[in-house]
Design an enzyme around this catalytic site. Structure first.
Site, PDB file in Angstrom:
ATOM      1  N   GLY A  42       0.837  -1.210   0.000  1.00 22.54           N
ATOM      2  CA  GLY A  42       0.000   0.000   0.000  1.00 22.54           C
ATOM      3  C   GLY A  42       0.862   1.247   0.000  1.00 22.54           C
ATOM      4  CG  HIS A  70       3.969   1.054  -5.459  1.00 21.40           C
ATOM      5  ND1 HIS A  70       4.035   2.017  -4.465  1.00 21.40           N
ATOM      6  CD2 HIS A  70       4.493  -0.072  -4.922  1.00 21.40           C
ATOM      7  CE1 HIS A  70       4.558   1.487  -3.379  1.00 21.40           C
ATOM      8  NE2 HIS A  70       4.856   0.228  -3.616  1.00 21.40           N
TER       9      HIS A  70
END
Ligand code: PAF
Length: 301
Positions: free
Chosen positions: A34, A40
Protein backbone atom coordinates in the site's frame (compact mmCIF):
# COMPACT_ATOMS: atom_id res chain seq x y z
CA UNK A 1 -4.17 9.63 -17.82
CA UNK A 2 -7.69 10.23 -16.44
CA UNK A 3 -9.59 8.22 -13.82
CA UNK A 4 -10.84 4.90 -15.19
CA UNK A 5 -13.25 2.33 -13.84
CA UNK A 6 -12.29 1.29 -10.31
CA UNK A 7 -10.75 -2.16 -10.12
CA UNK A 8 -12.63 -5.05 -8.56
CA UNK A 9 -11.67 -5.12 -4.89
CA UNK A 10 -11.27 -8.59 -3.37
CA UNK A 11 -10.92 -8.72 0.42
CA UNK A 12 -11.20 -12.48 0.95
CA UNK A 13 -9.68 -15.58 -0.66
CA UNK A 14 -13.12 -16.49 -2.05
CA UNK A 15 -13.59 -13.05 -3.63
CA UNK A 16 -10.09 -13.25 -5.11
CA UNK A 17 -10.68 -16.74 -6.54
CA UNK A 18 -14.00 -15.66 -8.10
CA UNK A 19 -12.55 -12.48 -9.64
CA UNK A 20 -9.38 -14.27 -10.78
CA UNK A 21 -11.49 -16.88 -12.61
CA UNK A 22 -12.86 -14.03 -14.76
CA UNK A 23 -9.36 -13.15 -16.04
CA UNK A 24 -8.45 -15.42 -18.95
CA UNK A 25 -4.97 -15.25 -20.47
CA UNK A 26 -1.79 -13.94 -18.91
CA UNK A 27 -1.97 -12.32 -15.52
CA UNK A 28 0.77 -10.19 -14.01
CA UNK A 29 0.95 -9.34 -10.33
CA UNK A 30 2.43 -6.28 -8.65
CA UNK A 31 2.74 -6.90 -4.92
CA UNK A 32 2.67 -3.89 -2.60
CA UNK A 33 2.18 -2.97 1.03
CA UNK A 34 0.00 0.00 0.00
CA UNK A 35 0.91 3.70 0.19
CA UNK A 36 1.35 3.53 -3.56
CA UNK A 37 3.60 6.06 -5.30
CA UNK A 38 5.06 6.64 -8.74
CA UNK A 39 7.44 3.68 -8.29
CA UNK A 40 4.46 1.32 -7.94
CA UNK A 41 2.70 3.06 -10.86
CA UNK A 42 5.76 2.33 -13.00
CA UNK A 43 5.69 -1.35 -11.97
CA UNK A 44 2.03 -1.49 -13.00
CA UNK A 45 2.66 0.28 -16.32
CA UNK A 46 5.57 -2.05 -17.13
CA UNK A 47 3.42 -5.07 -16.26
CA UNK A 48 0.55 -3.82 -18.45
CA UNK A 49 2.76 -3.64 -21.53
CA UNK A 50 3.03 -7.43 -21.64
CA UNK A 51 0.23 -9.04 -19.66
CA UNK A 52 -3.45 -9.12 -20.57
CA UNK A 53 -4.44 -8.43 -16.97
CA UNK A 54 -2.72 -6.78 -14.03
CA UNK A 55 -3.57 -7.66 -10.48
CA UNK A 56 -2.24 -5.59 -7.56
CA UNK A 57 -1.98 -6.92 -4.02
CA UNK A 58 -2.10 -4.47 -1.14
CA UNK A 59 -1.11 -6.15 2.10
CA UNK A 60 0.89 -4.74 4.97
CA UNK A 61 2.59 -7.97 5.94
CA UNK A 62 3.22 -8.09 9.73
CA UNK A 63 5.55 -11.08 9.30
CA UNK A 64 8.29 -8.97 7.69
CA UNK A 65 8.42 -6.31 10.41
CA UNK A 66 10.59 -6.84 13.47
CA UNK A 67 9.89 -5.60 16.99
CA UNK A 68 10.42 -1.83 17.13
CA UNK A 69 10.10 -1.40 13.36
CA UNK A 70 7.55 0.87 11.69
CA UNK A 71 4.53 -1.45 11.23
CA UNK A 72 2.21 0.69 13.37
CA UNK A 73 3.10 3.97 11.68
CA UNK A 74 3.37 2.61 8.12
CA UNK A 75 1.07 4.79 5.94
CA UNK A 76 -2.33 3.22 5.17
CA UNK A 77 -3.99 4.89 2.18
CA UNK A 78 -6.32 2.31 0.61
CA UNK A 79 -8.68 4.82 -1.06
CA UNK A 80 -5.85 6.74 -2.71
CA UNK A 81 -4.20 3.42 -3.68
CA UNK A 82 -7.39 2.25 -5.39
CA UNK A 83 -7.54 5.57 -7.28
CA UNK A 84 -3.98 5.03 -8.54
CA UNK A 85 -4.82 1.44 -9.55
CA UNK A 86 -7.90 2.74 -11.44
CA UNK A 87 -5.82 5.40 -13.21
CA UNK A 88 -3.26 2.79 -14.26
CA UNK A 89 -5.86 0.35 -15.61
CA UNK A 90 -5.55 -2.34 -12.92
CA UNK A 91 -8.49 -4.75 -13.08
CA UNK A 92 -8.25 -6.53 -9.78
CA UNK A 93 -6.92 -5.52 -6.36
CA UNK A 94 -6.50 -8.06 -3.59
CA UNK A 95 -6.39 -6.22 -0.26
CA UNK A 96 -6.77 -8.81 2.50
CA UNK A 97 -6.41 -8.33 6.25
CA UNK A 98 -3.83 -10.36 8.21
CA UNK A 99 -6.46 -12.88 9.35
CA UNK A 100 -7.25 -13.66 5.69
CA UNK A 101 -3.61 -14.25 4.80
CA UNK A 102 -2.71 -15.95 8.10
CA UNK A 103 -5.98 -17.58 9.25
CA UNK A 104 -4.18 -19.63 11.92
CA UNK A 105 -2.14 -16.68 13.19
CA UNK A 106 1.62 -16.68 12.73
CA UNK A 107 2.44 -19.52 10.32
CA UNK A 108 4.42 -22.30 11.99
CA UNK A 109 5.97 -23.22 8.64
CA UNK A 110 7.71 -20.42 6.75
CA UNK A 111 10.08 -19.82 3.91
CA UNK A 112 13.72 -19.52 4.84
CA UNK A 113 15.81 -17.03 2.90
CA UNK A 114 18.99 -18.87 3.91
CA UNK A 115 22.43 -17.23 4.08
CA UNK A 116 21.60 -14.55 1.46
CA UNK A 117 18.88 -13.36 3.80
CA UNK A 118 21.32 -12.81 6.67
CA UNK A 119 23.59 -10.18 5.10
CA UNK A 120 23.04 -6.46 4.43
CA UNK A 121 19.35 -5.81 5.18
CA UNK A 122 19.04 -9.19 6.85
CA UNK A 123 21.79 -8.35 9.34
CA UNK A 124 19.91 -5.26 10.53
CA UNK A 125 16.48 -6.85 10.19
CA UNK A 126 16.71 -10.51 11.34
CA UNK A 127 13.90 -12.64 9.93
CA UNK A 128 12.76 -9.89 7.56
CA UNK A 129 13.36 -11.84 4.37
CA UNK A 130 11.79 -15.03 5.74
CA UNK A 131 8.66 -12.91 6.27
CA UNK A 132 8.90 -11.39 2.79
CA UNK A 133 9.39 -14.74 1.05
CA UNK A 134 6.60 -16.38 3.03
CA UNK A 135 4.06 -13.77 1.98
CA UNK A 136 5.32 -13.59 -1.61
CA UNK A 137 4.99 -17.38 -1.89
CA UNK A 138 1.45 -17.26 -0.48
CA UNK A 139 0.43 -14.39 -2.76
CA UNK A 140 1.86 -16.21 -5.80
CA UNK A 141 -0.22 -19.26 -4.92
CA UNK A 142 -3.38 -17.25 -4.24
CA UNK A 143 -3.14 -15.05 -7.35
CA UNK A 144 -1.80 -17.76 -9.70
CA UNK A 145 0.05 -15.03 -11.60
CA UNK A 146 2.15 -15.86 -14.65
CA UNK A 147 4.55 -12.97 -14.08
CA UNK A 148 5.49 -10.92 -11.01
CA UNK A 149 7.05 -7.45 -11.13
CA UNK A 150 9.41 -6.11 -8.44
CA UNK A 151 11.49 -2.93 -8.20
CA UNK A 152 15.29 -2.79 -8.36
CA UNK A 153 15.07 -0.42 -5.37
CA UNK A 154 14.76 -3.48 -3.08
CA UNK A 155 17.67 -5.30 -4.75
CA UNK A 156 18.19 -7.93 -2.04
CA UNK A 157 14.47 -8.71 -1.91
CA UNK A 158 14.41 -9.04 -5.70
CA UNK A 159 17.40 -11.38 -5.66
CA UNK A 160 15.86 -13.56 -2.93
CA UNK A 161 12.51 -13.77 -4.70
CA UNK A 162 14.31 -14.83 -7.89
CA UNK A 163 16.20 -17.47 -5.92
CA UNK A 164 13.04 -18.77 -4.24
CA UNK A 165 11.26 -19.03 -7.59
CA UNK A 166 14.24 -20.80 -9.18
CA UNK A 167 15.24 -23.02 -6.25
CA UNK A 168 11.68 -24.12 -5.47
CA UNK A 169 10.33 -24.25 -9.06
CA UNK A 170 7.55 -21.71 -8.76
CA UNK A 171 5.78 -21.46 -12.16
CA UNK A 172 6.17 -17.69 -12.46
CA UNK A 173 8.50 -15.29 -14.26
CA UNK A 174 10.05 -12.61 -12.05
CA UNK A 175 10.63 -9.30 -13.80
CA UNK A 176 12.64 -6.38 -12.42
CA UNK A 177 11.90 -2.71 -13.02
CA UNK A 178 14.40 0.14 -12.60
CA UNK A 179 14.18 2.35 -9.51
CA UNK A 180 12.00 5.42 -9.97
CA UNK A 181 13.51 8.62 -8.54
CA UNK A 182 12.23 12.07 -7.67
CA UNK A 183 13.61 14.86 -9.87
CA UNK A 184 16.37 15.48 -7.30
CA UNK A 185 17.44 11.82 -7.23
CA UNK A 186 15.70 10.53 -4.07
CA UNK A 187 14.53 6.96 -4.67
CA UNK A 188 10.75 6.71 -4.35
CA UNK A 189 9.64 4.91 -1.21
CA UNK A 190 6.50 4.84 0.90
CA UNK A 191 8.80 5.65 3.84
CA UNK A 192 9.80 9.02 2.33
CA UNK A 193 6.59 10.42 3.87
CA UNK A 194 8.28 10.15 7.30
CA UNK A 195 11.08 12.56 6.31
CA UNK A 196 11.06 16.12 7.63
CA UNK A 197 12.26 18.77 5.12
CA UNK A 198 15.78 18.73 6.64
CA UNK A 199 15.84 14.90 6.70
CA UNK A 200 14.80 14.87 3.09
CA UNK A 201 17.60 17.26 2.13
CA UNK A 202 20.11 15.06 3.97
CA UNK A 203 18.64 11.90 2.41
CA UNK A 204 19.66 13.16 -1.03
CA UNK A 205 23.24 12.29 -0.13
CA UNK A 206 22.37 8.58 -0.59
CA UNK A 207 21.60 8.91 -4.31
CA UNK A 208 24.45 11.42 -4.68
CA UNK A 209 26.85 8.89 -3.17
CA UNK A 210 25.64 6.17 -5.54
CA UNK A 211 26.07 8.49 -8.51
CA UNK A 212 29.57 9.43 -7.39
CA UNK A 213 30.39 5.73 -7.07
CA UNK A 214 29.01 4.96 -10.53
CA UNK A 215 31.03 7.86 -11.99
CA UNK A 216 34.19 6.21 -10.64
CA UNK A 217 33.27 2.74 -11.96
CA UNK A 218 35.93 2.59 -14.69
CA UNK A 219 38.65 3.04 -12.05
CA UNK A 220 37.71 -0.13 -10.17
CA UNK A 221 36.15 -1.18 -6.83
CA UNK A 222 38.30 0.91 -4.45
CA UNK A 223 37.61 4.09 -6.39
CA UNK A 224 33.87 3.36 -6.39
CA UNK A 225 33.80 2.78 -2.63
CA UNK A 226 35.99 5.83 -1.92
CA UNK A 227 33.90 8.17 -4.10
CA UNK A 228 30.60 7.03 -2.58
CA UNK A 229 31.92 7.15 1.02
CA UNK A 230 33.28 10.68 0.62
CA UNK A 231 29.77 11.97 -0.18
CA UNK A 232 28.18 10.26 2.83
CA UNK A 233 30.79 11.31 5.40
CA UNK A 234 30.12 14.93 4.48
CA UNK A 235 26.47 14.63 5.64
CA UNK A 236 26.26 14.55 9.47
CA UNK A 237 22.50 13.88 9.55
CA UNK A 238 22.95 10.55 7.78
CA UNK A 239 23.89 7.57 9.98
CA UNK A 240 25.21 4.95 7.59
CA UNK A 241 24.32 1.33 8.37
CA UNK A 242 26.23 -0.07 5.38
CA UNK A 243 27.75 1.09 2.13
CA UNK A 244 28.95 -1.87 0.08
CA UNK A 245 30.06 -2.84 -3.38
CA UNK A 246 29.02 -6.47 -3.78
CA UNK A 247 28.52 -9.11 -6.43
CA UNK A 248 24.85 -8.90 -7.55
CA UNK A 249 24.05 -12.56 -6.95
CA UNK A 250 26.28 -13.57 -4.01
CA UNK A 251 26.13 -10.21 -2.18
CA UNK A 252 29.79 -10.73 -1.24
CA UNK A 253 32.18 -7.77 -1.40
CA UNK A 254 33.89 -7.69 -4.77
CA UNK A 255 37.71 -7.81 -4.56
CA UNK A 256 39.94 -5.01 -5.80
CA UNK A 257 40.86 -6.86 -9.03
CA UNK A 258 37.19 -7.41 -9.93
CA UNK A 259 35.82 -6.31 -13.31
CA UNK A 260 32.17 -6.84 -14.20
CA UNK A 261 28.70 -6.31 -12.80
CA UNK A 262 28.37 -5.23 -9.18
CA UNK A 263 25.85 -3.66 -6.87
CA UNK A 264 26.63 -0.51 -4.91
CA UNK A 265 24.16 -0.56 -2.03
CA UNK A 266 23.56 1.74 0.90
CA UNK A 267 21.36 1.76 3.99
CA UNK A 268 21.22 4.65 6.42
CA UNK A 269 19.11 6.16 9.13
CA UNK A 270 18.00 9.73 8.48
CA UNK A 271 16.11 11.13 11.46
CA UNK A 272 13.70 8.36 12.48
CA UNK A 273 13.65 6.77 9.05
CA UNK A 274 15.75 3.92 7.70
CA UNK A 275 16.33 4.31 3.97
CA UNK A 276 17.89 1.99 1.42
CA UNK A 277 19.04 2.63 -2.12
CA UNK A 278 21.35 0.95 -4.65
CA UNK A 279 22.95 1.34 -8.04
CA UNK A 280 23.75 -1.62 -10.26
CA UNK A 281 26.92 -0.91 -12.20
CA UNK A 282 29.66 -2.37 -14.31
CA UNK A 283 33.11 -1.98 -12.72
CA UNK A 284 36.35 -1.76 -14.67
CA UNK A 285 36.97 -0.99 -18.36
CA UNK A 286 33.81 0.37 -20.01
CA UNK A 287 32.30 0.69 -16.52
CA UNK A 288 29.34 2.82 -15.50
CA UNK A 289 25.77 2.59 -14.19
CA UNK A 290 23.27 -0.11 -15.24
CA UNK A 291 19.50 0.25 -14.93
CA UNK A 292 18.91 -3.06 -13.17
CA UNK A 293 20.97 -6.07 -12.13
CA UNK A 294 21.47 -7.99 -15.35
CA UNK A 295 22.99 -11.21 -13.99
CA UNK A 296 20.29 -13.83 -13.55
CA UNK A 297 17.40 -11.47 -14.24
CA UNK A 298 14.66 -10.50 -16.67
CA UNK A 299 14.04 -6.80 -17.01
CA UNK A 300 10.64 -5.35 -17.80
CA UNK A 301 10.38 -3.13 -20.86
O1 PAF B 1 8.36 -4.67 -1.42
C1 PAF B 1 7.31 -4.74 -0.74
O2 PAF B 1 6.46 -3.84 -0.76
C2 PAF B 1 7.06 -5.97 0.12
O3 PAF B 1 8.22 -6.45 0.67
C3 PAF B 1 6.28 -7.08 -0.63
C4 PAF B 1 7.09 -7.65 -1.79
C5 PAF B 1 4.96 -6.55 -1.15
C6 PAF B 1 5.99 -8.25 0.32
O4 PAF B 1 5.24 -7.83 1.41
Amino acid sequence: MGERTRPTLARTREELAAARAELPGEVAVVMTMGALHEGHAELIRTARRRAQHVLVTIFLNPLQFGAGEDLSRYPRTLDVDLGICAREGVELVFAPTPDVVYPEGDPGVRMSAGPLGEVLEGRSRPGHFDGVLTVVAKLLHLTRADRAYFGQKDAQQLLLIRRMVRDLDFPVEVVSVPTVREGDGLAMSSRNTYLTPSDREAALSLSRALRAGADAAVEGPSAVRRAARSVLVAEPLVLVDYLVLVHPTTLQDVPEWYHGEALLAVAARVGTTRLIDNQPLRVGPGGGPLEVSVVGGTMGS
